[in-house]
Design a protein around this motif. Sequence first.
Motif, PDB file in Angstrom:
ATOM      1  N   PRO A 128      50.924  38.999  45.158  1.00 17.94           N
ATOM      2  CA  PRO A 128      49.836  39.436  44.491  1.00 17.94           C
ATOM      3  C   PRO A 128      50.158  40.398  43.547  1.00 17.94           C
ATOM      4  O   PRO A 128      49.293  40.835  42.593  1.00 17.94           O
ATOM      5  N   ASP A 129      51.453  41.058  43.525  1.00 18.96           N
ATOM      6  CA  ASP A 129      51.735  41.955  42.209  1.00 18.96           C
ATOM      7  C   ASP A 129      52.247  41.464  41.224  1.00 18.96           C
ATOM      8  O   ASP A 129      52.877  41.982  40.200  1.00 18.96           O
ATOM      9  N   THR A 130      52.537  39.907  40.996  1.00 19.64           N
ATOM     10  CA  THR A 130      52.918  39.292  40.039  1.00 19.64           C
ATOM     11  C   THR A 130      52.332  39.651  38.631  1.00 19.64           C
ATOM     12  O   THR A 130      51.122  39.306  38.768  1.00 19.64           O
ATOM     13  N   ALA A 131      53.040  39.967  37.582  1.00 20.71           N
ATOM     14  CA  ALA A 131      52.455  40.144  36.414  1.00 20.71           C
ATOM     15  C   ALA A 131      51.847  38.772  35.703  1.00 20.71           C
ATOM     16  O   ALA A 131      52.188  37.787  35.753  1.00 20.71           O
ATOM     17  N   ILE A 132      50.585  38.807  35.389  1.00 19.90           N
ATOM     18  CA  ILE A 132      50.049  37.763  34.555  1.00 19.90           C
ATOM     19  C   ILE A 132      49.681  38.165  33.079  1.00 19.90           C
ATOM     20  O   ILE A 132      48.902  39.206  33.076  1.00 19.90           O
TER      21      ILE A 132
ATOM     22  N   LEU B 130      36.737  24.592  39.422  1.00 18.10           N
ATOM     23  CA  LEU B 130      36.079  24.768  38.464  1.00 18.10           C
ATOM     24  C   LEU B 130      36.358  25.891  37.503  1.00 18.10           C
ATOM     25  O   LEU B 130      36.485  25.906  36.362  1.00 18.10           O
ATOM     26  N   ALA B 131      37.159  26.846  38.163  1.00 20.59           N
ATOM     27  CA  ALA B 131      37.596  27.997  37.461  1.00 20.59           C
ATOM     28  C   ALA B 131      38.680  28.727  38.098  1.00 20.59           C
ATOM     29  O   ALA B 131      38.778  28.353  39.493  1.00 20.59           O
ATOM     30  N   ILE B 132      39.630  29.670  37.579  1.00 19.07           N
ATOM     31  CA  ILE B 132      40.619  30.230  38.446  1.00 19.07           C
ATOM     32  C   ILE B 132      40.598  31.622  37.916  1.00 19.07           C
ATOM     33  O   ILE B 132      40.602  31.976  36.744  1.00 19.07           O
ATOM     34  N   THR B 133      40.562  32.404  38.869  1.00 17.61           N
ATOM     35  CA  THR B 133      40.873  33.892  38.654  1.00 17.61           C
ATOM     36  C   THR B 133      42.428  34.343  38.947  1.00 17.61           C
ATOM     37  O   THR B 133      43.181  33.650  39.177  1.00 17.61           O
ATOM     38  N   PRO B 134      42.801  35.547  38.281  1.00 14.01           N
ATOM     39  CA  PRO B 134      44.486  35.563  38.385  1.00 14.01           C
ATOM     40  C   PRO B 134      44.764  35.701  39.698  1.00 14.01           C
ATOM     41  O   PRO B 134      45.883  34.990  40.134  1.00 14.01           O
ATOM     42  N   GLU B 135      43.837  36.257  40.836  1.00 14.17           N
ATOM     43  CA  GLU B 135      44.272  36.271  42.098  1.00 14.17           C
ATOM     44  C   GLU B 135      44.407  35.020  42.618  1.00 14.17           C
ATOM     45  O   GLU B 135      45.334  34.607  43.450  1.00 14.17           O
TER      46      GLU B 135
END
Length: 131
Positions: free
Chosen positions: A51-55, A36-41
Amino acid sequence: MKASTELLNQLNTLTDGLLWPSEADYPFEVFVWDDLAITPEQLRLKTGHSPDTAIKTMPIDDFFCPCTTEQDWHNEEEKAEVKRYQELVSFLKENLEDVKVYKLGKCEIDVYIIGQCSGQLIGLQTKVIET
């Protein structure tokens, strides 16, 4: 209700043969995620990025602006491509809610254009080379 086959087919038709221009041109791939939704993680995890990829998040109009703006120097083929991009952006905005563009990485950047429809995330993925 799940995303309609018609909507996905239309997205595939709109992006067929369309390449995102950068230092290397890449096609678009249509995807559907049951979220339904998505966070950067979550986005990093779902797309296999560390996990440290820039967004970087940006509005859809800002991302597509270079391809949806006709220039005086464009030939007929380039004008036709601008029109295709305009139609694609209109379709995304009319059929998906809360459309955002996510750029993951540096130099070789994975781009996800994601919106909501019928309880799912639907979008396009491509790649951009920025040096």
